[in-house]
Design a protein around this motif. Structure first.
Motif, PDB file in Angstrom:
ATOM      1  N   TRP A 146      61.784  10.621  22.979  1.00 58.43           N
ATOM      2  CA  TRP A 146      61.001  11.200  24.077  1.00 58.43           C
ATOM      3  C   TRP A 146      60.145  12.333  23.541  1.00 58.43           C
ATOM      4  O   TRP A 146      60.629  13.095  22.741  1.00 58.43           O
ATOM      5  CB  TRP A 146      61.953  11.703  25.165  1.00 58.43           C
ATOM      6  CG  TRP A 146      61.241  12.386  26.283  1.00 58.43           C
ATOM      7  CD1 TRP A 146      61.107  13.724  26.471  1.00 58.43           C
ATOM      8  CD2 TRP A 146      60.520  11.772  27.338  1.00 58.43           C
ATOM      9  NE1 TRP A 146      60.375  13.976  27.579  1.00 58.43           N
ATOM     10  CE2 TRP A 146      59.982  12.785  28.129  1.00 58.43           C
ATOM     11  CE3 TRP A 146      60.257  10.451  27.681  1.00 58.43           C
ATOM     12  CZ2 TRP A 146      59.221  12.520  29.249  1.00 58.43           C
ATOM     13  CZ3 TRP A 146      59.497  10.195  28.794  1.00 58.43           C
ATOM     14  CH2 TRP A 146      58.994  11.231  29.560  1.00 58.43           C
ATOM     15  N   PRO A 147      58.907  12.514  23.870  1.00 60.73           N
ATOM     16  CA  PRO A 147      58.094  11.859  24.876  1.00 60.73           C
ATOM     17  C   PRO A 147      57.217  10.731  24.335  1.00 60.73           C
ATOM     18  O   PRO A 147      56.330  10.254  25.027  1.00 60.73           O
ATOM     19  CB  PRO A 147      57.227  13.006  25.378  1.00 60.73           C
ATOM     20  CG  PRO A 147      56.986  13.839  24.174  1.00 60.73           C
ATOM     21  CD  PRO A 147      58.257  13.728  23.362  1.00 60.73           C
ATOM     22  N   PHE A 148      57.465  10.291  23.126  1.00 60.41           N
ATOM     23  CA  PHE A 148      56.613   9.262  22.519  1.00 60.41           C
ATOM     24  C   PHE A 148      56.966   7.857  22.975  1.00 60.41           C
ATOM     25  O   PHE A 148      56.106   6.980  22.977  1.00 60.41           O
ATOM     26  CB  PHE A 148      56.665   9.363  20.990  1.00 60.41           C
ATOM     27  CG  PHE A 148      56.255  10.717  20.500  1.00 60.41           C
ATOM     28  CD1 PHE A 148      54.931  11.113  20.560  1.00 60.41           C
ATOM     29  CD2 PHE A 148      57.190  11.624  20.034  1.00 60.41           C
ATOM     30  CE1 PHE A 148      54.540  12.367  20.146  1.00 60.41           C
ATOM     31  CE2 PHE A 148      56.809  12.885  19.607  1.00 60.41           C
ATOM     32  CZ  PHE A 148      55.488  13.251  19.664  1.00 60.41           C
ATOM     33  N   HIS A 149      58.203   7.617  23.346  1.00 60.82           N
ATOM     34  CA  HIS A 149      58.620   6.335  23.892  1.00 60.82           C
ATOM     35  C   HIS A 149      58.928   6.519  25.374  1.00 60.82           C
ATOM     36  O   HIS A 149      59.880   7.212  25.721  1.00 60.82           O
ATOM     37  CB  HIS A 149      59.885   5.820  23.199  1.00 60.82           C
ATOM     38  CG  HIS A 149      59.729   5.536  21.754  1.00 60.82           C
ATOM     39  ND1 HIS A 149      60.703   5.815  20.840  1.00 60.82           N
ATOM     40  CD2 HIS A 149      58.708   4.984  21.055  1.00 60.82           C
ATOM     41  CE1 HIS A 149      60.297   5.445  19.641  1.00 60.82           C
ATOM     42  NE2 HIS A 149      59.085   4.951  19.740  1.00 60.82           N
ATOM     43  N   ILE A 150      58.127   5.908  26.201  1.00 57.53           N
ATOM     44  CA  ILE A 150      58.399   5.958  27.637  1.00 57.53           C
ATOM     45  C   ILE A 150      59.623   5.086  27.935  1.00 57.53           C
ATOM     46  O   ILE A 150      60.505   5.474  28.676  1.00 57.53           O
ATOM     47  CB  ILE A 150      57.173   5.481  28.455  1.00 57.53           C
ATOM     48  CG1 ILE A 150      55.952   6.347  28.141  1.00 57.53           C
ATOM     49  CG2 ILE A 150      57.480   5.482  29.948  1.00 57.53           C
ATOM     50  CD1 ILE A 150      56.110   7.820  28.427  1.00 57.53           C
ATOM     51  N   LYS A 151      59.656   3.900  27.327  1.00 60.22           N
ATOM     52  CA  LYS A 151      60.805   3.008  27.437  1.00 60.22           C
ATOM     53  C   LYS A 151      61.481   2.937  26.075  1.00 60.22           C
ATOM     54  O   LYS A 151      60.816   3.051  25.049  1.00 60.22           O
ATOM     55  CB  LYS A 151      60.347   1.611  27.866  1.00 60.22           C
ATOM     56  CG  LYS A 151      59.793   1.593  29.280  1.00 60.22           C
ATOM     57  CD  LYS A 151      59.012   0.350  29.630  1.00 60.22           C
ATOM     58  CE  LYS A 151      59.776  -0.922  29.521  1.00 60.22           C
ATOM     59  NZ  LYS A 151      58.994  -2.090  29.994  1.00 60.22           N
ATOM     60  N   PRO A 152      62.781   2.743  26.032  1.00 64.92           N
ATOM     61  CA  PRO A 152      63.475   2.676  24.739  1.00 64.92           C
ATOM     62  C   PRO A 152      63.000   1.493  23.893  1.00 64.92           C
ATOM     63  O   PRO A 152      62.628   0.445  24.425  1.00 64.92           O
ATOM     64  CB  PRO A 152      64.943   2.491  25.123  1.00 64.92           C
ATOM     65  CG  PRO A 152      65.047   2.860  26.552  1.00 64.92           C
ATOM     66  CD  PRO A 152      63.711   2.646  27.162  1.00 64.92           C
ATOM     67  N   VAL A 153      63.031   1.668  22.578  1.00 65.71           N
ATOM     68  CA  VAL A 153      62.758   0.581  21.655  1.00 65.71           C
ATOM     69  C   VAL A 153      64.037  -0.237  21.563  1.00 65.71           C
ATOM     70  O   VAL A 153      65.104   0.292  21.248  1.00 65.71           O
ATOM     71  CB  VAL A 153      62.363   1.125  20.259  1.00 65.71           C
ATOM     72  CG1 VAL A 153      62.228  -0.001  19.257  1.00 65.71           C
ATOM     73  CG2 VAL A 153      61.088   1.938  20.347  1.00 65.71           C
ATOM     74  N   ARG A 154      63.942  -1.499  21.859  1.00 62.73           N
ATOM     75  CA  ARG A 154      65.103  -2.394  21.869  1.00 62.73           C
ATOM     76  C   ARG A 154      65.199  -3.096  20.520  1.00 62.73           C
ATOM     77  O   ARG A 154      64.244  -3.724  20.069  1.00 62.73           O
ATOM     78  CB  ARG A 154      64.953  -3.419  22.992  1.00 62.73           C
ATOM     79  CG  ARG A 154      66.127  -4.326  23.158  1.00 62.73           C
ATOM     80  CD  ARG A 154      65.898  -5.291  24.336  1.00 62.73           C
ATOM     81  NE  ARG A 154      66.896  -6.315  24.331  1.00 62.73           N
ATOM     82  CZ  ARG A 154      66.811  -7.447  23.653  1.00 62.73           C
ATOM     83  NH1 ARG A 154      65.735  -7.719  22.936  1.00 62.73           N
ATOM     84  NH2 ARG A 154      67.793  -8.331  23.694  1.00 62.73           N
ATOM     85  N   ILE A 155      66.353  -2.990  19.883  1.00 62.61           N
ATOM     86  CA  ILE A 155      66.581  -3.627  18.588  1.00 62.61           C
ATOM     87  C   ILE A 155      67.702  -4.654  18.775  1.00 62.61           C
ATOM     88  O   ILE A 155      68.882  -4.291  18.835  1.00 62.61           O
ATOM     89  CB  ILE A 155      66.977  -2.590  17.519  1.00 62.61           C
ATOM     90  CG1 ILE A 155      65.903  -1.513  17.419  1.00 62.61           C
ATOM     91  CG2 ILE A 155      67.221  -3.269  16.177  1.00 62.61           C
ATOM     92  CD1 ILE A 155      66.356  -0.262  16.711  1.00 62.61           C
ATOM     93  N   PRO A 156      67.339  -5.957  18.886  1.00 60.37           N
ATOM     94  CA  PRO A 156      68.377  -6.983  19.017  1.00 60.37           C
ATOM     95  C   PRO A 156      69.167  -7.096  17.713  1.00 60.37           C
ATOM     96  O   PRO A 156      68.583  -7.210  16.631  1.00 60.37           O
ATOM     97  CB  PRO A 156      67.589  -8.266  19.288  1.00 60.37           C
ATOM     98  CG  PRO A 156      66.191  -7.834  19.588  1.00 60.37           C
ATOM     99  CD  PRO A 156      65.999  -6.500  18.965  1.00 60.37           C
TER     100      PRO A 156
END
Length: 171
Positions: free
Chosen positions: A89-99
């Motif tokens: 935060w504040p660069f990612h509004i939504k989390p980066v998802r890592i499968p």
């Protein structure tokens, strides 16, 4: 409750480096002094003083905004069955998802933040990409189809264990 709602590990980090806060507050203090001396006390601040309106705007942006910006920054790491979520935060509004099915291997590492990645934050270096806030420990993920990713942590052992559990979990 759905599996993706189960949180195996959660960590929220903030910048804690004393030297960083000395620099940020030192820069902000220049604008605090200028604002108080020129706008509130009626003097002229500097050799080529700016108008009070401009100094007031700079005071709000740099004197108040810069410290608040650094204070509000955070790195949140969340491990759920089958995935890791990273949000800077504040660069990612939504989390980066890592499968985790895309992760071929992972390891707990001790690294040199400046030497390996050029510092803290969202960093790209010769050793891959990194999300880190402070310290020099984390978990490094190796992917099948792209370069490695380091996730910095104050509890690298717990993060490593949670990723092990999440990778084994059936989603």
């Amino acid at each position: 409750m759905a599996d993706e709602q189960i949180i195996l590990y959660r960590e929220r980090q903030r910048f804690r480096q004393l030297w960083l806060w000395v620099v940020v507050l030192g820069v902000a203090a220049i604008f605090w002094v200028g604002f108080v001396y020129q706008v509130l006390m009626g003097g002229l601040y500097g050799n080529r003083p700016v108008p009070d309106v401009q100094l007031s705007i700079l005071f709000v942006l740099v004197g108040l905004g810069l410290p608040y910006f650094f204070y509000s920054m955070s790195l949140t790491t969340e491990v759920q069955p089958g995935q890791v979520l990273v949000r800077f935060w504040p660069f990612h509004i939504k989390p980066v998802r890592i499968p985790l099915h895309l992760v071929r291997d992972y390891e707990r590492v001790t690294y040199n933040p400046i030497g390996d990645y050029g510092g803290w934050g969202i960093r790209w270096g010769f050793k891959g990409k990194a999300y880190n806030m402070s310290g020099n420990e984390g978990v490094k993920l190796y992917f099948y189809n792209k370069g490695p990713l380091l996730i910095g942590s104050q509890n690298a052992g717990e993060l490593f264990q949670a990723i092990s559990e999440a990778k084994k979990a059936k989603v």
